[in-house]
Write a protein that holds these residues in place. Structure first.
Motif, mmCIF file in Angstrom:
data_model
loop_
_atom_site.group_PDB
_atom_site.id
_atom_site.type_symbol
_atom_site.label_atom_id
_atom_site.label_comp_id
_atom_site.label_asym_id
_atom_site.label_seq_id
_atom_site.Cartn_x
_atom_site.Cartn_y
_atom_site.Cartn_z
ATOM 1 N N ALA A 132 0.818 -1.213 0.000
ATOM 2 C CA ALA A 132 0.000 0.000 0.000
ATOM 3 C C ALA A 132 0.854 1.266 0.000
ATOM 4 O O ALA A 132 0.324 2.383 0.055
ATOM 5 C CB ALA A 132 -0.939 0.000 1.209
ATOM 6 N N GLY A 133 2.189 1.098 -0.059
ATOM 7 C CA GLY A 133 3.089 2.242 -0.128
ATOM 8 C C GLY A 133 3.318 2.958 1.180
ATOM 9 O O GLY A 133 3.681 4.138 1.189
ATOM 10 N N LEU A 134 3.164 2.239 2.294
ATOM 11 C CA LEU A 134 3.235 2.879 3.606
ATOM 12 C C LEU A 134 4.539 2.636 4.357
ATOM 13 O O LEU A 134 4.706 3.119 5.478
ATOM 14 C CB LEU A 134 2.058 2.405 4.473
ATOM 15 N N LEU A 135 5.482 1.897 3.750
ATOM 16 C CA LEU A 135 6.719 1.577 4.473
ATOM 17 C C LEU A 135 7.979 2.036 3.747
ATOM 18 O O LEU A 135 9.080 1.691 4.162
ATOM 19 C CB LEU A 135 6.807 0.064 4.731
ATOM 20 N N SER A 136 7.849 2.783 2.689
ATOM 21 C CA SER A 136 9.015 3.241 1.947
ATOM 22 C C SER A 136 9.914 4.110 2.835
ATOM 23 O O SER A 136 9.468 5.123 3.389
ATOM 24 C CB SER A 136 8.577 4.040 0.722
ATOM 25 N N GLY A 137 11.168 3.678 2.988
ATOM 26 C CA GLY A 137 12.119 4.408 3.823
ATOM 27 C C GLY A 137 12.043 4.104 5.295
ATOM 28 O O GLY A 137 12.776 4.686 6.089
ATOM 29 N N TYR A 138 11.187 3.157 5.679
ATOM 30 C CA TYR A 138 11.038 2.782 7.093
ATOM 31 C C TYR A 138 11.724 1.451 7.374
ATOM 32 O O TYR A 138 11.839 0.588 6.493
ATOM 33 C CB TYR A 138 9.557 2.647 7.464
ATOM 34 N N TRP A 144 9.657 -14.614 10.015
ATOM 35 C CA TRP A 144 10.849 -15.094 9.333
ATOM 36 C C TRP A 144 10.548 -15.942 8.094
ATOM 37 O O TRP A 144 11.341 -15.965 7.141
ATOM 38 C CB TRP A 144 11.741 -15.885 10.292
ATOM 39 N N GLN A 145 9.413 -16.602 8.053
ATOM 40 C CA GLN A 145 9.092 -17.436 6.898
ATOM 41 C C GLN A 145 8.903 -16.616 5.631
ATOM 42 O O GLN A 145 9.062 -17.132 4.523
ATOM 43 C CB GLN A 145 7.824 -18.248 7.171
ATOM 44 N N GLU A 146 8.564 -15.337 5.777
ATOM 45 C CA GLU A 146 8.316 -14.483 4.616
ATOM 46 C C GLU A 146 9.390 -13.417 4.433
ATOM 47 O O GLU A 146 9.246 -12.535 3.595
ATOM 48 C CB GLU A 146 6.946 -13.800 4.752
ATOM 49 N N MET A 147 10.489 -13.513 5.189
ATOM 50 C CA MET A 147 11.486 -12.454 5.171
ATOM 51 C C MET A 147 12.172 -12.313 3.814
ATOM 52 O O MET A 147 12.352 -11.203 3.298
ATOM 53 C CB MET A 147 12.524 -12.700 6.269
ATOM 54 N N ALA A 148 12.549 -13.440 3.208
ATOM 55 C CA ALA A 148 13.225 -13.388 1.916
ATOM 56 C C ALA A 148 12.311 -12.787 0.851
ATOM 57 O O ALA A 148 12.730 -11.930 0.060
ATOM 58 C CB ALA A 148 13.682 -14.793 1.501
ATOM 59 N N ARG A 149 11.078 -13.218 0.839
ATOM 60 C CA ARG A 149 10.107 -12.687 -0.124
ATOM 61 C C ARG A 149 9.874 -11.196 0.093
ATOM 62 O O ARG A 149 9.796 -10.426 -0.870
ATOM 63 C CB ARG A 149 8.800 -13.461 0.014
ATOM 64 N N PHE A 150 9.795 -10.800 1.329
ATOM 65 C CA PHE A 150 9.559 -9.398 1.672
ATOM 66 C C PHE A 150 10.730 -8.530 1.213
ATOM 67 O O PHE A 150 10.537 -7.479 0.589
ATOM 68 C CB PHE A 150 9.354 -9.298 3.180
ATOM 69 N N SER A 151 11.950 -8.959 1.507
ATOM 70 C CA SER A 151 13.145 -8.202 1.141
ATOM 71 C C SER A 151 13.262 -8.055 -0.370
ATOM 72 O O SER A 151 13.632 -6.993 -0.885
ATOM 73 C CB SER A 151 14.404 -8.885 1.691
ATOM 74 N N GLU A 152 12.966 -9.136 -1.076
ATOM 75 C CA GLU A 152 13.078 -9.118 -2.530
ATOM 76 C C GLU A 152 12.028 -8.206 -3.165
ATOM 77 O O GLU A 152 12.298 -7.524 -4.153
ATOM 78 C CB GLU A 152 12.927 -10.544 -3.074
ATOM 79 N N ALA A 153 10.833 -8.192 -2.587
ATOM 80 C CA ALA A 153 9.734 -7.442 -3.192
ATOM 81 C C ALA A 153 9.831 -5.939 -2.949
ATOM 82 O O ALA A 153 9.356 -5.150 -3.774
ATOM 83 C CB ALA A 153 8.397 -7.968 -2.660
ATOM 84 N N PHE A 154 10.461 -5.527 -1.837
ATOM 85 C CA PHE A 154 10.434 -4.101 -1.462
ATOM 86 C C PHE A 154 11.837 -3.615 -1.113
ATOM 87 O O PHE A 154 12.248 -3.639 0.056
ATOM 88 C CB PHE A 154 9.484 -3.880 -0.287
ATOM 89 N N ASP A 155 12.572 -3.187 -2.137
ATOM 90 C CA ASP A 155 13.936 -2.718 -1.878
ATOM 91 C C ASP A 155 13.965 -1.325 -1.279
ATOM 92 O O ASP A 155 15.028 -0.811 -0.913
ATOM 93 C CB ASP A 155 14.780 -2.770 -3.150
ATOM 94 N N ASP A 156 12.803 -0.677 -1.165
ATOM 95 C CA ASP A 156 12.735 0.643 -0.524
ATOM 96 C C ASP A 156 12.433 0.541 0.965
ATOM 97 O O ASP A 156 12.325 1.556 1.650
ATOM 98 C CB ASP A 156 11.680 1.516 -1.203
ATOM 99 N N VAL A 157 12.285 -0.688 1.469
ATOM 100 C CA VAL A 157 12.032 -0.920 2.896
ATOM 101 C C VAL A 157 13.310 -1.453 3.537
ATOM 102 O O VAL A 157 13.977 -2.318 2.974
ATOM 103 C CB VAL A 157 10.877 -1.916 3.103
ATOM 104 N N ILE A 158 13.658 -0.943 4.695
ATOM 105 C CA ILE A 158 14.847 -1.412 5.434
ATOM 106 C C ILE A 158 14.411 -2.603 6.287
ATOM 107 O O ILE A 158 13.809 -2.432 7.351
ATOM 108 C CB ILE A 158 15.422 -0.288 6.312
ATOM 109 N N VAL A 159 14.687 -3.805 5.813
ATOM 110 C CA VAL A 159 14.156 -5.017 6.433
ATOM 111 C C VAL A 159 15.114 -5.548 7.495
ATOM 112 O O VAL A 159 16.323 -5.648 7.266
ATOM 113 C CB VAL A 159 13.906 -6.110 5.367
ATOM 114 N N SER A 160 14.573 -5.878 8.660
ATOM 115 C CA SER A 160 15.369 -6.485 9.721
ATOM 116 C C SER A 160 14.754 -7.823 10.111
ATOM 117 O O SER A 160 13.615 -8.126 9.751
ATOM 118 C CB SER A 160 15.429 -5.568 10.954
#
Length: 340
Positions: A132-138, A144-160
């Protein structure tokens, strides 16, 4: 819901903080356990304070019932659009294979993006917030099961890989038991450490885990099942914390050369065996400092350090604080609550 046998005096007995109104937005196949934990913590806070610190509304995008992952049909109160003024919206989601109307989700949440309120995603809620465009730059985390998919899909999100993240007006949580830590952390920010510690005791928690504590991601999940020698080496390390094995010994026991073992660690874990082993021992020590009453020297010895000074200096170099400071920092809220 757990209830105390006897109410101790609390800082809330003399102060009447404003009631916060939170909306729990449910997506299809959401986790009922995470939803119930979040609801229960806030309800318990109201009961403990003997006044309405929180008001909770259950929401859906269309105002209709929402089916949880276990099949329960959950009735809702309102939609985000028809809800009264909110202090926070918590998006509960579990299954990323569901069909979500992203336009409808964006239209529901975008009006709140610049409001002074908290937008939080629980479990896989971060994924849909990002869509929804609400995490860009955050900074954000996800189960953890979805972490790889999440990181790959949103390079504008700082994933931890942390249990939860609170970054300005956005928050994300891995879900499950971490939901309890996350909600207590919010309560601690709003109503103080002592009050949050009182609530944690009602839930029989030994401690409130901080957001920067990492999710424990199974090694086989991180590297796949194609590297049994690496998995076996790490298992040996985990089983020999008090008397650490040498890198040569570990290589011998798993049936590879030292050079092969070092190459596996570098390729799949981006470190060397000795460094990985040291971090395992330090993390075990940190857990013991936070959860047990053993002396610092005992903990150091049980985690393979030859002396107290050696343990203290190594711990400080890695975590930035000494073991004594670590214990004082974690024990402080609980001690104050006990004295209240």
């Amino acid at each position: 819901m757990p209830t105390p046998l006897r109410k101790r005096p609390s800082a809330h007995d003399s102060i009447a903080p404003p009631t916060r109104r939170y909306g729990f937005l449910l997506l299809p196949q959401f986790s009922l356990s995470s939803y119930a934990l979040a609801l229960d913590v806030l309800d318990c806070a109201n009961d403990r304070a003997k006044r309405p610190l929180f008001e909770m509304l259950t929401l859906s995008l269309d105002g209709n019932r929402v089916r949880a992952a276990n099949g329960v049909q959950m009735a809702v109160d309102l939609t985000p659009k028809t809800a009264p003024k909110l202090d926070g919206i918590f998006l509960f989601s579990d299954d990323l294979s569901i069909e979500v109307d992203i336009d409808a989700l964006s239209q529901a949440l975008s009006p709140f993006a610049h409001e002074p309120l908290l937008l939080a995603g629980i479990e896989t809620g971060a994924y849909w917030m990002a869509r929804a465009g609400l995490l860009s730059g955050y900074r954000a985390t996800i189960h953890w099961q979805e972490m790889a998919r999440f990181s790959e899909a949103f390079d504008d999100v700082i994933v931890s890989s942390n249990l939860f993240e609170i970054d300005r007006g956005r928050a994300t949580c891995a879900g499950g038991a971490a939901t309890l830590d996350f909600m207590l952390a919010l309560i601690s920010q709003q109503h103080g450490n002592e009050f949050a510690a009182e609530l944690s005791e009602l839930f029989s928690l030994e401690r409130i885990r901080p957001g920067n504590e990492r999710q424990r991601i199974p090694l086989a999940t991180r590297i796949g099942g194609s590297q049994p020698k690496l998995t076996e080496a790490v298992s040996l390390m985990e089983a020999n914390i008090e008397e650490p094995l040498s890198t040569d010994d570990i290589a011998f026991y798993v049936g590879v050369s030292r050079r092969q073992l070092e190459r596996l660690f570098k390729q799949y874990l981006n470190t060397v065996p000795s460094r990985y082993y040291l971090e395992l021992r330090l993390n075990r020590a940190r857990q013991s400092l936070q959860q047990t009453s053993k002396s610092i020297v005992q903990i150091g010895l049980s985690c393979g350090f030859s002396s107290g000074p050696h343990f203290s200096s190594t711990y400080r170099n890695h975590f930035g604080i000494t073991p004594r400071e670590e214990r004082a920092q974690r024990a402080l809220p609980g001690r104050h609550a006990a004295e209240a």
